[in-house]
Design a protein around this motif. Structure first.
Motif, short mmCIF file in Angstrom:
data_model
loop_
_atom_site.label_atom_id
_atom_site.label_comp_id
_atom_site.label_asym_id
_atom_site.label_seq_id
_atom_site.Cartn_x
_atom_site.Cartn_y
_atom_site.Cartn_z
N ALA A 68 0.90 -1.44 -0.19
CA ALA A 68 0.01 0.16 -0.09
C ALA A 68 0.90 1.34 -0.23
N HIS A 69 1.91 1.02 0.62
CA HIS A 69 2.90 2.25 0.94
C HIS A 69 4.38 1.71 0.43
N PRO A 70 4.71 1.62 -0.87
CA PRO A 70 5.90 1.34 -1.13
C PRO A 70 7.14 2.28 -0.70
N MET A 71 8.25 1.70 0.06
CA MET A 71 9.19 2.81 0.37
C MET A 71 10.53 1.96 0.45
N PRO A 72 11.62 2.93 0.70
CA PRO A 72 12.79 2.15 0.83
C PRO A 72 12.83 1.47 2.02
N VAL A 73 13.68 0.19 2.15
CA VAL A 73 13.75 -0.61 3.47
C VAL A 73 15.30 -1.16 3.34
N MET A 74 15.74 -1.07 4.63
CA MET A 74 17.02 -1.56 4.79
C MET A 74 16.96 -2.77 5.74
N HIS A 98 8.60 -2.82 -2.56
CA HIS A 98 9.36 -1.85 -1.78
C HIS A 98 10.83 -1.81 -2.28
N HIS A 99 11.63 -0.79 -2.11
CA HIS A 99 12.73 -0.81 -2.54
C HIS A 99 13.92 -1.23 -1.39
N VAL A 100 14.26 -2.54 -1.58
CA VAL A 100 14.91 -3.27 -0.54
C VAL A 100 16.61 -3.23 -0.64
N HIS A 101 17.16 -2.74 0.54
CA HIS A 101 18.59 -2.56 0.56
C HIS A 101 19.33 -3.41 1.57
N GLU A 102 20.53 -4.20 1.26
CA GLU A 102 21.21 -4.65 2.45
C GLU A 102 21.86 -3.85 3.45
N TRP A 103 22.52 -3.99 4.48
CA TRP A 103 23.06 -3.33 5.17
C TRP A 103 24.52 -2.82 4.84
N VAL A 123 22.28 4.81 5.44
CA VAL A 123 20.79 5.26 5.68
C VAL A 123 20.89 6.66 5.02
N GLY A 124 21.45 7.68 5.39
CA GLY A 124 21.40 8.90 4.65
C GLY A 124 21.58 8.87 3.41
N ALA A 125 22.39 8.22 2.61
CA ALA A 125 22.59 7.97 1.49
C ALA A 125 21.26 7.44 0.50
N ILE A 126 20.76 6.51 1.35
CA ILE A 126 19.38 5.89 0.65
C ILE A 126 18.35 6.60 0.69
N ALA A 127 18.15 7.32 1.92
CA ALA A 127 16.97 8.22 1.91
C ALA A 127 17.12 9.26 0.93
N PHE A 128 18.39 9.68 0.68
CA PHE A 128 18.54 10.85 -0.24
C PHE A 128 18.42 10.36 -1.74
N ARG A 129 18.61 9.13 -1.97
CA ARG A 129 18.64 8.43 -3.48
C ARG A 129 17.07 8.22 -3.64
N HIS A 130 16.10 7.97 -2.53
CA HIS A 130 15.01 7.90 -2.73
C HIS A 130 13.93 8.95 -2.45
N LYS A 131 14.68 9.90 -1.95
CA LYS A 131 13.91 11.06 -1.48
C LYS A 131 12.74 10.80 -0.50
N PRO A 154 16.28 10.66 13.49
CA PRO A 154 14.79 10.39 12.81
C PRO A 154 14.23 10.90 11.75
N ASP A 155 14.86 11.87 11.27
CA ASP A 155 14.26 12.42 9.87
C ASP A 155 14.75 11.48 8.59
N MET A 156 15.71 10.75 8.91
CA MET A 156 16.08 9.71 7.85
C MET A 156 15.43 8.44 7.97
N VAL A 157 14.53 8.14 8.97
CA VAL A 157 13.95 6.72 9.27
C VAL A 157 12.57 6.99 9.20
N ALA A 158 11.85 6.11 8.36
CA ALA A 158 10.41 6.08 8.41
C ALA A 158 9.69 5.26 9.40
#
Length: 259
Positions: A68-74, A98-103, A123-131, A154-158
């Motif tokens: 329902a809400h696709p998002m970047p996931v680590m 979802h856009h899945v990333h390994e750690w 995490v910051g780079a992934i958040a920036f990449r996916h906005k 917290p601003d980088m984490v959903a």
């Protein structure tokens, strides 16, 4: 004559030998450390069941509906584990959209200042990449990394979803603390980064825990109401948190939950 002076070489060798002896002695002391009285841990029969779970075949893939809400996931693996253990979960989350990333760190052999700093940057780079902020799904020790990253940034984490993560109570309320100390070389009471894992991050925080967990005491993984937003019981072994269909289905449900 090229090279370092002989006295310098000998001094370095003595220092390295001394450091090695200190490391061995410290780890030997960790092995002998008794379990503190009054601190609960899973019973032996559940621990044995964890070992048996290693020999089970791969479970049937869960049915996946579009997110329902696709998002970047680590995904952050547990102690001593590799991201490959979480591949069934990664595949299911990807299938849902979802856009899945390994750690990005391979095996999880515990925290250090360098690997934690790497994760913060990643995490910051992934958040920036996916906005968009990143959902952190952490298994066991991986969940402690996730909670601390979210607490600091917290601003980088959903949201944070932990699975069998011992964030509450005594850090020895489990059957793995001696192994953790031996591998990492530090006490569970003195991690190499400043943290307070029991403090709830200022983002939606969901704790998945199991009454059948043979490694982490259920209360430690469930936590108290002020330490997380929701606690959800999933009947599985600790090792099955990485790939059991019922766990994957619950993670998908929690990612879609509108907090």
């Amino acid at each position: 004559m090229n090279g370092r002076p002989k006295d310098d070489v000998n001094s370095t060798a003595r220092h390295q030998t001394g450091s090695l002896r200190e490391a061995i002695a410290r780890r030997a002391a960790f092995v002998r450390e008794p379990h503190p009285p009054g601190v609960g841990k899973p019973p032996l029969q559940l621990m044995l069941a964890e070992l048996l779970s290693l020999y089970r075949g791969r479970s049937k893939e869960p049915a996946v509906q579009p997110a329902a809400h696709p998002m970047p996931v680590m995904l952050l693996p547990g102690f001593g584990s590799h991201p490959r253990r979480m591949k069934p979960m990664a595949d299911a989350l990807t299938a849902a959209g979802h856009h899945v990333h390994e750690w990005g760190l391979g095996f999880n052999f515990g925290p250090s200042q360098s690997n934690f700093a790497f994760l913060m940057r990643r995490v910051g780079a992934i958040a920036f990449r996916h906005k968009a902020p990143v959902a952190l799904v952490g298994w066991s020790l991986g969940g402690l990394f996730a909670r601390e990253i979210a607490r600091r940034e917290p601003d980088m984490v959903a949201k944070v979803i932990t699975m069998g993560t011992p964030f509450s109570g005594d850090p020895r309320a489990n059957n793995a603390w001696r192994a953790y100390q031996v591998v990492t070389g530090h006490s569970v009471d003195e991690p190499p980064i400043e943290c307070d894992f029991s403090v709830k991050p200022p983002v939606p925080t969901i704790a998945l825990w199991s009454p059948r967990d043979g490694i982490i005491a259920p209360r430690a993984a469930c936590g108290w109401p002020e330490e997380r937003d929701r606690a959800v019981s999933v009947r599985c072994s600790h090792l099955d948190f990485s790939n059991a269909p019922r766990v994957i289905a619950e993670v998908l449900r929690q990612l879609d939950w509108e907090d």
